[in-house]
Design a protein around this motif. Sequence first.
Motif, PDB file in Angstrom:
ATOM      1  N   ALA A  78     -10.133  -2.309  -1.984  1.00  0.00           N
ATOM      2  CA  ALA A  78      -9.680  -3.307  -1.012  1.00  0.00           C
ATOM      3  C   ALA A  78      -8.607  -2.722  -0.099  1.00  0.00           C
ATOM      4  O   ALA A  78      -8.643  -2.907   1.129  1.00  0.00           O
ATOM      5  N   MET A  79      -7.651  -2.017  -0.673  1.00  0.00           N
ATOM      6  CA  MET A  79      -6.593  -1.409   0.144  1.00  0.00           C
ATOM      7  C   MET A  79      -7.153  -0.331   1.058  1.00  0.00           C
ATOM      8  O   MET A  79      -6.752  -0.219   2.226  1.00  0.00           O
ATOM      9  N   ASP A  80      -8.089   0.466   0.555  1.00  0.00           N
ATOM     10  CA  ASP A  80      -8.700   1.516   1.384  1.00  0.00           C
ATOM     11  C   ASP A  80      -9.439   0.911   2.566  1.00  0.00           C
ATOM     12  O   ASP A  80      -9.390   1.450   3.683  1.00  0.00           O
ATOM     13  N   ALA A  85      -9.243  -0.075   8.604  1.00  0.00           N
ATOM     14  CA  ALA A  85      -9.554  -1.037   9.661  1.00  0.00           C
ATOM     15  C   ALA A  85      -8.398  -1.203  10.644  1.00  0.00           C
ATOM     16  O   ALA A  85      -7.226  -1.141  10.268  1.00  0.00           O
ATOM     17  N   GLU A  86      -8.772  -1.435  11.896  1.00  0.00           N
ATOM     18  CA  GLU A  86      -7.793  -1.813  12.911  1.00  0.00           C
ATOM     19  C   GLU A  86      -7.718  -3.327  13.051  1.00  0.00           C
ATOM     20  O   GLU A  86      -6.690  -3.881  13.427  1.00  0.00           O
ATOM     21  N   LEU A  87      -8.841  -3.976  12.716  1.00  0.00           N
ATOM     22  CA  LEU A  87      -8.930  -5.433  12.786  1.00  0.00           C
ATOM     23  C   LEU A  87      -9.637  -5.934  11.541  1.00  0.00           C
ATOM     24  O   LEU A  87     -10.676  -5.396  11.157  1.00  0.00           O
ATOM     25  N   LEU A 103     -11.596 -14.795  -2.574  1.00  0.00           N
ATOM     26  CA  LEU A 103     -10.798 -14.358  -1.432  1.00  0.00           C
ATOM     27  C   LEU A 103      -9.336 -14.227  -1.842  1.00  0.00           C
ATOM     28  O   LEU A 103      -8.629 -13.318  -1.387  1.00  0.00           O
ATOM     29  N   GLN A 104      -8.886 -15.109  -2.711  1.00  0.00           N
ATOM     30  CA  GLN A 104      -7.527 -14.987  -3.233  1.00  0.00           C
ATOM     31  C   GLN A 104      -7.334 -13.653  -3.940  1.00  0.00           C
ATOM     32  O   GLN A 104      -6.290 -13.008  -3.822  1.00  0.00           O
ATOM     33  N   SER A 105      -8.355 -13.210  -4.682  1.00  0.00           N
ATOM     34  CA  SER A 105      -8.265 -11.920  -5.363  1.00  0.00           C
ATOM     35  C   SER A 105      -8.130 -10.782  -4.362  1.00  0.00           C
ATOM     36  O   SER A 105      -7.362  -9.836  -4.578  1.00  0.00           O
ATOM     37  N   PHE A 106      -8.871 -10.861  -3.260  1.00  0.00           N
ATOM     38  CA  PHE A 106      -8.757  -9.827  -2.223  1.00  0.00           C
ATOM     39  C   PHE A 106      -7.332  -9.770  -1.687  1.00  0.00           C
ATOM     40  O   PHE A 106      -6.748  -8.680  -1.556  1.00  0.00           O
ATOM     41  N   ILE A 107      -6.761 -10.929  -1.395  1.00  0.00           N
ATOM     42  CA  ILE A 107      -5.379 -10.969  -0.918  1.00  0.00           C
ATOM     43  C   ILE A 107      -4.436 -10.432  -1.981  1.00  0.00           C
ATOM     44  O   ILE A 107      -3.509  -9.659  -1.690  1.00  0.00           O
ATOM     45  N   ASP A 108      -4.663 -10.805  -3.232  1.00  0.00           N
ATOM     46  CA  ASP A 108      -3.824 -10.308  -4.334  1.00  0.00           C
ATOM     47  C   ASP A 108      -3.873  -8.780  -4.411  1.00  0.00           C
ATOM     48  O   ASP A 108      -2.860  -8.136  -4.702  1.00  0.00           O
ATOM     49  N   ALA A 113       3.908  -4.389  -2.810  1.00  0.00           N
ATOM     50  CA  ALA A 113       5.118  -3.762  -2.277  1.00  0.00           C
ATOM     51  C   ALA A 113       4.870  -2.267  -2.097  1.00  0.00           C
ATOM     52  O   ALA A 113       4.314  -1.615  -2.973  1.00  0.00           O
ATOM     53  N   GLY A 114       5.249  -1.771  -0.950  1.00  0.00           N
ATOM     54  CA  GLY A 114       5.025  -0.372  -0.642  1.00  0.00           C
ATOM     55  C   GLY A 114       3.737  -0.139   0.111  1.00  0.00           C
ATOM     56  O   GLY A 114       3.530   0.929   0.693  1.00  0.00           O
ATOM     57  N   TYR A 115       2.858  -1.140   0.119  1.00  0.00           N
ATOM     58  CA  TYR A 115       1.617  -1.033   0.882  1.00  0.00           C
ATOM     59  C   TYR A 115       1.613  -2.011   2.055  1.00  0.00           C
ATOM     60  O   TYR A 115       1.525  -1.606   3.203  1.00  0.00           O
TER      61      TYR A 115
END
Length: 210
Positions: A78-80, A85-87, A103-108, A113-115
């Motif tokens: 998810a972070m990668d 992405a730019e958008l 979707l909550q899991s994606f946000i989680d 912190a640090g990312y």
Amino acid sequence: MNILVVKANNRPASEAVSTKMYEAFMKNIEGVNVTTYDVFAEDMPYLGQDLFSAFGKVASGEEMTDVEQRILAAKQKAMDEVTAAELVVFAFPLWNLTIPAKLQSFIDYIYQAGYSFKYDENGQLVPLLTDKKFAILSARGGIYSTPETAPMEMAATYIKTVCGGLFGMELVDEVIIEGHAAMPAQAETIIAEGLAKVEAVAKGLSAVTV
């Protein structure tokens, strides 16, 4: 441009307006790199002790369980995807006044912190994703845009608060289709007008030379 579309509804377009919105966007976006992250198709263990145990085992070199390995891999993916992405375009429904659990899991996963944010020397939160933009495509059957009902809307509001406020991303487009369940006689018109707006957003983001 690299666009990440986070699809957060696994209901078919014949039954789900936010799925229609996703499909309309994908049909009309051209000339850019588009990646879809389907939260219902991804292996996404929920945030909990498994993740914190995994962090500890990474630090100590201990062997991780299957679920610990899976949640670390899912979080990193998810972070990668967001990093590349730019958008980021979020396509989701309002379910029970809020966003789908997946979707909550994606946000989680990206809420780290640090990312996506950090704290400065005074303890103040500093957004770290200020080089990115986001857009919202969301559907809700009821009407949540009046002064009386707006305080109950915790789906689009949540995404805007987290991505725009805490992460520092710039909101560039927002299309909300609402009221089609509350006003069935007007549903066809409401949905058609909303989908036309989605198409316009996609075409506005497209990089097509004539």
